[in-house]
Design a protein around this motif. Structure first.
Motif, mmCIF file in Angstrom:
data_model
loop_
_atom_site.group_PDB
_atom_site.id
_atom_site.type_symbol
_atom_site.label_atom_id
_atom_site.label_comp_id
_atom_site.label_asym_id
_atom_site.label_seq_id
_atom_site.Cartn_x
_atom_site.Cartn_y
_atom_site.Cartn_z
ATOM 1 N N VAL A 15 39.752 55.956 -18.226
ATOM 2 C CA VAL A 15 40.194 55.018 -19.256
ATOM 3 C C VAL A 15 40.844 55.840 -20.363
ATOM 4 O O VAL A 15 40.169 56.574 -21.087
ATOM 5 N N ALA A 18 44.399 51.409 -18.997
ATOM 6 C CA ALA A 18 44.473 50.979 -20.400
ATOM 7 C C ALA A 18 43.783 49.619 -20.481
ATOM 8 O O ALA A 18 44.156 48.689 -19.766
ATOM 9 N N ARG A 19 42.761 49.520 -21.312
ATOM 10 C CA ARG A 19 42.089 48.231 -21.534
ATOM 11 C C ARG A 19 42.598 47.634 -22.833
ATOM 12 O O ARG A 19 42.528 48.262 -23.893
ATOM 13 N N ASN A 63 41.720 52.174 -24.926
ATOM 14 C CA ASN A 63 40.734 51.093 -24.956
ATOM 15 C C ASN A 63 40.682 50.511 -26.366
ATOM 16 O O ASN A 63 39.981 51.029 -27.229
ATOM 17 N N GLN A 64 41.450 49.433 -26.582
ATOM 18 C CA GLN A 64 41.490 48.832 -27.915
ATOM 19 C C GLN A 64 41.432 47.313 -27.824
ATOM 20 O O GLN A 64 41.824 46.728 -26.813
ATOM 21 N N GLU A 65 40.963 46.699 -28.901
ATOM 22 C CA GLU A 65 40.887 45.242 -28.962
ATOM 23 C C GLU A 65 42.006 44.698 -29.833
ATOM 24 O O GLU A 65 42.372 45.286 -30.852
ATOM 25 N N THR A 67 37.312 43.974 -12.702
ATOM 26 C CA THR A 67 37.358 45.438 -12.657
ATOM 27 C C THR A 67 37.186 45.950 -11.235
ATOM 28 O O THR A 67 37.865 46.907 -10.821
ATOM 29 N N GLU A 106 32.794 47.971 -18.280
ATOM 30 C CA GLU A 106 32.156 49.277 -18.429
ATOM 31 C C GLU A 106 31.165 49.574 -17.311
ATOM 32 O O GLU A 106 31.034 50.730 -16.891
ATOM 33 N N GLY A 140 41.600 44.636 -24.962
ATOM 34 C CA GLY A 140 40.586 43.608 -25.146
ATOM 35 C C GLY A 140 41.056 42.534 -26.111
ATOM 36 O O GLY A 140 42.022 42.705 -26.840
ATOM 37 N N ASN A 150 33.730 42.963 -21.471
ATOM 38 C CA ASN A 150 33.780 44.416 -21.648
ATOM 39 C C ASN A 150 32.562 45.081 -21.020
ATOM 40 O O ASN A 150 32.667 46.164 -20.435
ATOM 41 N N TRP A 166 44.279 46.568 -17.954
ATOM 42 C CA TRP A 166 43.201 45.588 -17.797
ATOM 43 C C TRP A 166 43.167 44.792 -19.100
ATOM 44 O O TRP A 166 42.856 45.337 -20.157
#
Length: 199
Positions: A128, A98-99, A131-133, A84, A117, A101, A113, A160
């Motif tokens: 951000v 955009a993360r 942000n989704q996994e 990061t 953060e 995960g 994560n 990311w």
């Protein structure tokens, strides 16, 4: 004699594979727990059978280290923080992120994560916006989530990602939309050979 199995992050399948190894009475089981909580019970079964469990990549949830003879892996929070910090530097502290995960119940994802953060909390000019996994560490999931991110936020400046496969999915989404690669940073992790070909 070496026995190798791969459950591809199918948690019930991975637990079943370990249970089979316990029944076979193997001398040592090396596993990468796909869920820090769900694997506690099967590790307990191995301990009862006097079969040592060595965790790699991920380990069990806090308080259960006595069920493992050891852990082989990195400090994932430090790794997430370094990734990061590098991103923030390359973006000159401004942009939309955009993360994507990985599978959320793993130590790898949770700790990375936390590193993400901790850095983003101080990067006030970065936002951000997604942000989704993912449901798996594969290019298809990276593509699916990157497409969703770009639909909602077409001006994203960085992706990311928790793995190179997810990052390659983001690259594919960028290509399919005909966007300028020089304006969108894509970060991955794992050092997968296919990712090196993109550098």
């Amino acid at each position: 004699e070496l026995t190798v199995t791969d459950a591809a992050y199918d948690i019930p399948k991975q637990i079943s594979q370990i249970e089979d190894m316990i029944v076979k009475g193997l001398d040592l089981i090396i596993a990468a727990p796909g869920d820090r909580e769900a694997f506690v019970a099967v590790y307990e079964k191995a301990k009862e059978a006097k079969i040592p469990m060595l965790s790699t990549g991920n380990n069990l949830s806090d308080g259960n280290s006595a069920l493992e003879v050891g852990f082989v892996g990195a400090d994932w929070e430090v790794e997430g923080r370094k990734q990061t910090e590098w991103m923030v530097e390359k973006l000159n502290g401004a942009g939309k992120i955009a993360r994507i995960g990985g599978v959320g119940a793993t130590q790898y994802v949770q700790k990375r994560n936390a590193g993400f953060e901790s850095v983003m909390a101080n990067a006030k000019s970065l936002k951000v916006v997604f942000n989704q996994e993912a449901n798996g560490f594969n290019q298809e999931e990276g593509l699916r989530l990157a497409q969703d991110a770009l639909t909602k936020n077409p001006d994203i400046t960085a992706f990311w990602c928790d793995s190179d496969a997810l990052a390659l999915g983001a690259v594919q989404a960028i290509n399919e939309r005909g966007l300028d690669h020089s304006k969108i940073l894509v970060l991955g992790s794992d050092g997968e050979p296919i990712a090196f070909d993109q550098i």
